[in-house]
Design a protein around this motif. Structure first.
Motif, PDB file in Angstrom:
ATOM      1  N   MET A   1      40.855  66.967  55.092  1.00 40.13           N
ATOM      2  CA  MET A   1      41.924  67.744  54.477  1.00 40.13           C
ATOM      3  C   MET A   1      42.865  66.821  53.722  1.00 40.13           C
ATOM      4  O   MET A   1      43.138  65.699  54.138  1.00 40.13           O
ATOM      5  CB  MET A   1      42.696  68.542  55.527  1.00 40.13           C
TER       6      MET A   1
ATOM      7  N   GLN B   1      50.611  74.366  55.804  1.00 40.33           N
ATOM      8  CA  GLN B   1      49.227  74.488  56.271  1.00 40.33           C
ATOM      9  C   GLN B   1      48.392  75.285  55.280  1.00 40.33           C
ATOM     10  O   GLN B   1      47.246  74.933  54.991  1.00 40.33           O
ATOM     11  CB  GLN B   1      49.170  75.130  57.653  1.00 40.33           C
TER      12      GLN B   1
ATOM     13  N   LEU C   1      45.192  73.511  53.261  1.00 35.23           N
ATOM     14  CA  LEU C   1      43.843  74.078  53.226  1.00 35.23           C
ATOM     15  C   LEU C   1      43.404  74.353  51.791  1.00 35.23           C
ATOM     16  O   LEU C   1      42.319  73.963  51.375  1.00 35.23           O
ATOM     17  CB  LEU C   1      43.792  75.375  54.045  1.00 35.23           C
TER      18      LEU C   1
ATOM     19  N   SER D   1      42.821  71.250  49.662  1.00 34.09           N
ATOM     20  CA  SER D   1      41.601  70.597  50.113  1.00 34.09           C
ATOM     21  C   SER D   1      40.360  71.248  49.524  1.00 34.09           C
ATOM     22  O   SER D   1      39.343  70.592  49.317  1.00 34.09           O
ATOM     23  CB  SER D   1      41.529  70.595  51.637  1.00 34.09           C
TER      24      SER D   1
ATOM     25  N   LEU E   1      42.919  82.397  51.042  1.00 35.05           N
ATOM     26  CA  LEU E   1      42.292  81.903  52.274  1.00 35.05           C
ATOM     27  C   LEU E   1      41.378  82.954  52.883  1.00 35.05           C
ATOM     28  O   LEU E   1      40.292  82.634  53.367  1.00 35.05           O
ATOM     29  CB  LEU E   1      43.351  81.468  53.290  1.00 35.05           C
TER      30      LEU E   1
ATOM     31  N   LEU F   1      38.595  82.107  55.718  1.00 32.63           N
ATOM     32  CA  LEU F   1      39.362  81.333  56.698  1.00 32.63           C
ATOM     33  C   LEU F   1      40.436  82.192  57.353  1.00 32.63           C
ATOM     34  O   LEU F   1      40.858  83.214  56.805  1.00 32.63           O
ATOM     35  CB  LEU F   1      40.013  80.125  56.025  1.00 32.63           C
TER      36      LEU F   1
ATOM     37  N   ALA G   1      44.082  76.036  62.446  1.00 36.10           N
ATOM     38  CA  ALA G   1      43.609  75.642  61.118  1.00 36.10           C
ATOM     39  C   ALA G   1      43.253  74.153  61.103  1.00 36.10           C
ATOM     40  O   ALA G   1      42.245  73.759  60.505  1.00 36.10           O
ATOM     41  CB  ALA G   1      44.654  75.953  60.056  1.00 36.10           C
ATOM     42  N   SER G   2      44.051  73.342  61.757  1.00 38.34           N
ATOM     43  CA  SER G   2      43.765  71.906  61.816  1.00 38.34           C
ATOM     44  C   SER G   2      42.486  71.643  62.595  1.00 38.34           C
ATOM     45  O   SER G   2      41.666  70.815  62.194  1.00 38.34           O
ATOM     46  CB  SER G   2      44.923  71.157  62.472  1.00 38.34           C
TER      47      SER G   2
ATOM     48  N   PHE H   1      38.948  71.782  60.994  1.00 35.66           N
ATOM     49  CA  PHE H   1      38.513  70.757  60.068  1.00 35.66           C
ATOM     50  C   PHE H   1      38.535  69.362  60.653  1.00 35.66           C
ATOM     51  O   PHE H   1      38.522  68.380  59.919  1.00 35.66           O
ATOM     52  CB  PHE H   1      39.342  70.825  58.790  1.00 35.66           C
TER      53      PHE H   1
END
Length: 172
Positions: free
Chosen positions: A28, A68, A72, A75, A92, A97, A139-140, A143
């Protein structure tokens, strides 16, 4: 020799294989102030208590969420920094996602604070912190780099000794 040729050369029947993908990794885009840092600031603000703490926690929670979303989207190659929050959430979702509607509730709470000068109450800020924490952390976690392998294996591990029953290929 590619994987298919290798399998055929060793009598490996790919039609009877299970394939597991360990994947690769997805790095990311780093932001100057990360969503987790904003979340930590919001938690610290909230813990201090008082009116200033509620106001600061509210704005930092919103920053954590929007950061955030941007992290995303950037990225994935989207120029999202100037987009409004509904567009970010919609994009998203289009990518498949996680972007729950609850995020909008937190952003709206901050907008009411900023544009109508109405301070949210303790319970609302606490709920916003929980929503932001769940979103940022989930979310973190999606990835975090994972294995760079592709594995083919036969369903019967008791195959004869001279028969290959598993192949693991590094993707790098």
């Amino acid at each position: 020799m590619d994987i298919k040729e290798f399998c055929l050369a060793h009598g490996f029947d790919m039609s009877k294989c299970a394939v597991a993908s360990g994947g690769g990794d997805f790095g990311m885009m780093e932001l100057k102030t990360s969503p987790i840092e904003f979340l930590t600031l919001a938690e610290d603000d909230f813990d201090r208590g008082g009116l200033a703490a509620l106001v600061n926690a509210t704005t930092n929670v919103k920053r954590a969420i929007v950061g955030q979303l941007d992290q995303l989207l950037i990225s994935f190659g989207y120029p999202s920094l100037r987009w409004n929050v509904p567009k970010k959430i919609e994009r998203l979702r289009a990518l498949g996602l996680l972007a729950p509607r609850l995020l909008r509730k937190v952003v709206d709470m901050r907008n009411i604070l900023e544009h109508e000068y109405a301070t949210p109450d303790l319970k609302e800020v606490e709920e916003a912190l929980d929503i932001a924490s769940l979103f940022v952390m989930s979310a973190s976690a999606m990835f975090i780099p994972f294995d760079d392998v592709l594995e083919f294996s036969l369903p019967d591990p008791a195959a004869p000794e001279n028969l290959v029953n598993r192949i693991t290929a590094g993707l790098n």
